[in-house]
Motif scaffolding. Structure first.
Motif, PDB file in Angstrom:
ATOM      1  N   PRO A 159     -45.027 -44.511 -16.857  1.00 46.29           N
ATOM      2  CA  PRO A 159     -45.261 -44.857 -15.450  1.00 46.29           C
ATOM      3  C   PRO A 159     -44.250 -44.152 -14.534  1.00 46.29           C
ATOM      4  N   PHE A 160     -44.743 -43.666 -13.401  1.00 42.31           N
ATOM      5  CA  PHE A 160     -43.890 -43.048 -12.378  1.00 42.31           C
ATOM      6  C   PHE A 160     -43.917 -44.003 -11.193  1.00 42.31           C
ATOM      7  N   ASP A 161     -42.785 -44.629 -10.913  1.00 46.11           N
ATOM      8  CA  ASP A 161     -42.845 -45.836 -10.082  1.00 46.11           C
ATOM      9  C   ASP A 161     -41.942 -45.840  -8.852  1.00 46.11           C
ATOM     10  N   THR A 162     -42.528 -46.241  -7.723  1.00 42.38           N
ATOM     11  CA  THR A 162     -41.691 -46.693  -6.595  1.00 42.38           C
ATOM     12  C   THR A 162     -42.225 -48.030  -6.115  1.00 42.38           C
ATOM     13  N   ALA A 163     -43.408 -48.380  -6.628  1.00 43.75           N
ATOM     14  CA  ALA A 163     -44.097 -49.558  -6.105  1.00 43.75           C
ATOM     15  C   ALA A 163     -43.608 -50.860  -6.734  1.00 43.75           C
ATOM     16  N   GLY A 164     -42.722 -50.764  -7.714  1.00 43.38           N
ATOM     17  CA  GLY A 164     -42.146 -51.974  -8.305  1.00 43.38           C
ATOM     18  C   GLY A 164     -42.973 -52.595  -9.414  1.00 43.38           C
ATOM     19  N   VAL A 165     -43.926 -51.857  -9.991  1.00 40.39           N
ATOM     20  CA  VAL A 165     -44.721 -52.430 -11.094  1.00 40.39           C
ATOM     21  C   VAL A 165     -44.173 -52.006 -12.457  1.00 40.39           C
ATOM     22  N   LEU A 166     -43.069 -51.280 -12.459  1.00 40.35           N
ATOM     23  CA  LEU A 166     -42.529 -50.799 -13.736  1.00 40.35           C
ATOM     24  C   LEU A 166     -42.149 -51.959 -14.663  1.00 40.35           C
ATOM     25  N   THR A 167     -41.633 -53.038 -14.081  1.00 38.09           N
ATOM     26  CA  THR A 167     -41.290 -54.219 -14.895  1.00 38.09           C
ATOM     27  C   THR A 167     -42.531 -54.743 -15.613  1.00 38.09           C
ATOM     28  N   LEU A 168     -43.663 -54.680 -14.935  1.00 35.17           N
ATOM     29  CA  LEU A 168     -44.910 -55.174 -15.535  1.00 35.17           C
ATOM     30  C   LEU A 168     -45.320 -54.291 -16.705  1.00 35.17           C
ATOM     31  N   GLY A 199     -49.368 -27.872 -24.292  1.00 33.75           N
ATOM     32  CA  GLY A 199     -50.746 -28.120 -24.737  1.00 33.75           C
ATOM     33  C   GLY A 199     -51.030 -29.584 -25.016  1.00 33.75           C
ATOM     34  N   LEU A 200     -50.299 -30.479 -24.339  1.00 31.87           N
ATOM     35  CA  LEU A 200     -50.486 -31.919 -24.569  1.00 31.87           C
ATOM     36  C   LEU A 200     -51.556 -32.471 -23.634  1.00 31.87           C
ATOM     37  N   ARG A 201     -52.358 -33.364 -24.174  1.00 30.48           N
ATOM     38  CA  ARG A 201     -53.442 -33.935 -23.370  1.00 30.48           C
ATOM     39  C   ARG A 201     -52.937 -35.140 -22.563  1.00 30.48           C
ATOM     40  N   ILE A 202     -53.490 -35.320 -21.378  1.00 36.42           N
ATOM     41  CA  ILE A 202     -53.016 -36.436 -20.541  1.00 36.42           C
ATOM     42  C   ILE A 202     -54.169 -37.221 -19.886  1.00 36.42           C
ATOM     43  N   VAL A 203     -53.902 -38.506 -19.724  1.00 39.10           N
ATOM     44  CA  VAL A 203     -54.818 -39.385 -18.997  1.00 39.10           C
ATOM     45  C   VAL A 203     -53.998 -39.982 -17.854  1.00 39.10           C
ATOM     46  N   VAL A 204     -54.496 -39.821 -16.618  1.00 37.88           N
ATOM     47  CA  VAL A 204     -53.725 -40.297 -15.455  1.00 37.88           C
ATOM     48  C   VAL A 204     -54.429 -41.490 -14.810  1.00 37.88           C
ATOM     49  N   VAL A 205     -53.684 -42.579 -14.682  1.00 36.52           N
ATOM     50  CA  VAL A 205     -54.199 -43.766 -13.987  1.00 36.52           C
ATOM     51  C   VAL A 205     -53.250 -44.080 -12.821  1.00 36.52           C
ATOM     52  N   GLY A 206     -53.516 -45.151 -12.113  1.00 40.54           N
ATOM     53  CA  GLY A 206     -52.630 -45.604 -11.038  1.00 40.54           C
ATOM     54  C   GLY A 206     -52.805 -47.099 -10.891  1.00 40.54           C
ATOM     55  N   ILE A 207     -51.724 -47.838 -10.943  1.00 40.71           N
ATOM     56  CA  ILE A 207     -51.830 -49.302 -10.870  1.00 40.71           C
ATOM     57  C   ILE A 207     -51.148 -49.838  -9.615  1.00 40.71           C
ATOM     58  N   GLY A 208     -49.991 -49.313  -9.310  1.00 39.29           N
ATOM     59  CA  GLY A 208     -49.142 -49.906  -8.267  1.00 39.29           C
ATOM     60  C   GLY A 208     -49.630 -49.725  -6.847  1.00 39.29           C
ATOM     61  N   THR A 209     -50.403 -48.691  -6.597  1.00 42.70           N
ATOM     62  CA  THR A 209     -50.803 -48.435  -5.209  1.00 42.70           C
ATOM     63  C   THR A 209     -52.173 -47.773  -5.138  1.00 42.70           C
ATOM     64  N   ASP A 210     -52.913 -48.125  -4.117  1.00 46.07           N
ATOM     65  CA  ASP A 210     -54.255 -47.546  -3.971  1.00 46.07           C
ATOM     66  C   ASP A 210     -54.198 -46.097  -3.478  1.00 46.07           C
ATOM     67  N   GLU A 211     -52.987 -45.592  -3.219  1.00 50.66           N
ATOM     68  CA  GLU A 211     -52.847 -44.183  -2.837  1.00 50.66           C
ATOM     69  C   GLU A 211     -52.823 -43.279  -4.075  1.00 50.66           C
ATOM     70  N   ALA A 212     -52.859 -43.919  -5.256  1.00 50.83           N
ATOM     71  CA  ALA A 212     -52.718 -43.165  -6.515  1.00 50.83           C
ATOM     72  C   ALA A 212     -53.775 -42.077  -6.677  1.00 50.83           C
TER      73      ALA A 212
END
Lengths: 206, 263
Positions: free
Chosen positions: B167-176, B78-91
């Protein structure tokens, strides 16, 4: 009908892409590769335009997005000057702002997260923490030897020169492990396609 | 051995491992366990979780199963979530797939329990502004609704209004993300490709990341812990067998030239 067509197309493209590795480079592979690149670029352009519409065009029509947005759009257009040999210098101004702001944001916190915290974590106690005493001991020894390697670099030939060789071995193991760890990624990406292939052919349940 | 023969053997091994699973044992690692326990410990009325889709469609087979398992677990809790995408425009496309496959719309009310913002351009500047002035960078969601009109997002001001960032990452923005969010003391969890794991272990050891799921094995561990079994567990046999194959090839590649040289 459309779904079936999509499935056939995706399987055809999958076969074309796999043909590079399973056969050799061929015109079908190149066609699939260029199509994937073009589709990705097309998607990127549409999303970028959509973002400009949402953040600039629509707010402008509803009373103005503010002077800062306008300035950002002007600077974005100035980047296009890069394509002209005569006016290329104009693009340096927005580029300077992008690089400057980017560096400022990065430097603000990178010292803390990428230097200070790492140094603190390296100064670990041998007993305790999430790892075994052996792991902690190995970490500490390698940290000291590799730091010594960089401090002793100016062609040290004294008694402890064997440390330079050991440090090089440790670094090669580290680099090798990092590169080797990419193998599971490539296999996982392939496995995703294999799953899809098997599901589409009816050999695996959905 | 010819490259083509090696590839064909690999393909056949993968197919066989999928069709006839062996069920090799799976060890749960501490970072995955910490991740699971954190989600499990959050009360139902806690602040929303901020998740970021920073993986490409190509890299999705490795990271998407982890995200799907985490989202399904959040729905069950029952946890609320907000989903964004930064690393790729396919998000944005991947977010729609995530919402559809997790069945979130059947259980949750859009705008109240979950919000899909989708791709936000700007890289590191976007990440840092999300932390300091959420309303300034996010004006509307992926469906055209104004953020200020949605009950879940209208009161979000900054990082203080999130339970954790993931963050769920393959695009390499996790360091950021690590660079900009961990100094704020927000609980930080992540999922990255197995290849990137060695890069992020120092952040975990330094206490900046509280837990993570690495690659498809991390996803499988989370599926096992949460009980939401999916494609990650299914592909673990294939992973183990093909790794064995890769190791055999590496050893053969080292020994054969040596033996040839001796002759």
């Amino acid at each position: 009908m459309l779904e079936e067509l999509g499935k056939v197309l995706s399987l055809a493209f999958l076969a074309m892409m796999f043909s590079f590795q399973l056969y050799r480079e061929n015109r079908f592979y190149r066609f699939a590769e260029y199509t994937a690149l073009a589709a990705s670029l097309g998607n990127g352009v549409v999303i970028a335009l959509e973002y400009i519409r949402k953040t600039f065009v629509t707010p402008s029509l509803q009373g103005g997005p503010g002077i800062l947005y306008l300035l950002a759009v002007v600077f974005a257009f100035l980047l296009a000057a890069n394509y002209s040999r005569e006016y290329k210098w104009i693009a340096r101004y927005p580029m300077a702002i992008i690089v400057g702001v980017g560096m400022a944001i990065a430097l603000r916190t990178s010292l803390e997260t990428e230097v200070a915290k790492q140094v603190w974590a390296a100064m670990t106690s041998i007993i305790g923490g999430s790892y075994t005493p052996l792991d902690n001991a190995v970490t500490s020894i390698i940290t000291i030897i590799v730091i010594a390697y960089f401090l002793m670099i100016p062609k040290y030939t004294g008694r402890a020169s064997y440390l330079l060789r050991i440090a090089r071995y440790f670094m090669m193991i580290g680099f090798g492990a990092t590169i080797g760890a990419r193998v599971p990624s490539f296999l996982a990406w392939t496995s995703g396609r294999i799953t899809y292939l098997l599901q589409a052919l009816g050999l695996l349940g959905a | 051995m010819d490259k083509i023969v090696i590839s064909w053997i690999l393909l056949l091994m993968m197919c066989v491992a999928y069709i006839v699973p062996i069920g090799l044992p799976l060890k749960i690692r501490t970072p995955s366990e910490k991740f699971y326990k954190f989600i499990e410990s959050l009360p139902k009325d806690s602040k929303p979780l901020l998740m970021s889709i920073d993986f490409t469609a190509g890299g999705a087979p490795e990271i998407y199963p982890s995200m799907l398992a985490v989202v399904r677990h959040c729905i069950a809790r029952g946890l609320r979530i907000v989903v964004v995408g930064i690393g790729t425009d396919e998000a944005t496309v991947l977010m729609h797939k995530l919402f559809e496959e997790s069945g979130i719309a059947k259980v949750y009310r859009y705008g109240v329990d979950y919000v899909g913002i989708g791709y936000i351009p700007g890289g590191e500047m976007a990440i840092t502004t999300l932390a300091t002035d959420f309303q300034k960078i996010v004006k509307s969601d992926a469906y055209g609704n104004k953020i200020s009109d949605l009950p879940l997002t209208r009161d979000i001001k900054d990082y203080n209004d999130f339970s954790a960032v993931i963050p769920f990452d393959t695009a390499g923005v996790l360091t950021l993300w690590v660079r900009n969010w961990t100094p704020l003391k927000v609980p930080f969890f992540a999922s990255m490709t197995a290849g990137y794991e060695p890069t992020f272990v120092p952040f975990y050891n330094a206490g900046l990341i509280q837990g993570y799921l690495a690659g498809i094995s991390g996803g499988a561990e989370y599926e096992l812990l949460s009980g939401f079994r999916g494609s990650a567990i299914k592909s673990m046999d294939m992973q183990s067998i093909t790794h064995l194959y890769a190791v055999t090839l590496i050893i053969a590649g080292l020994i054969i030239p040596y033996l040839r040289k001796r002759r």
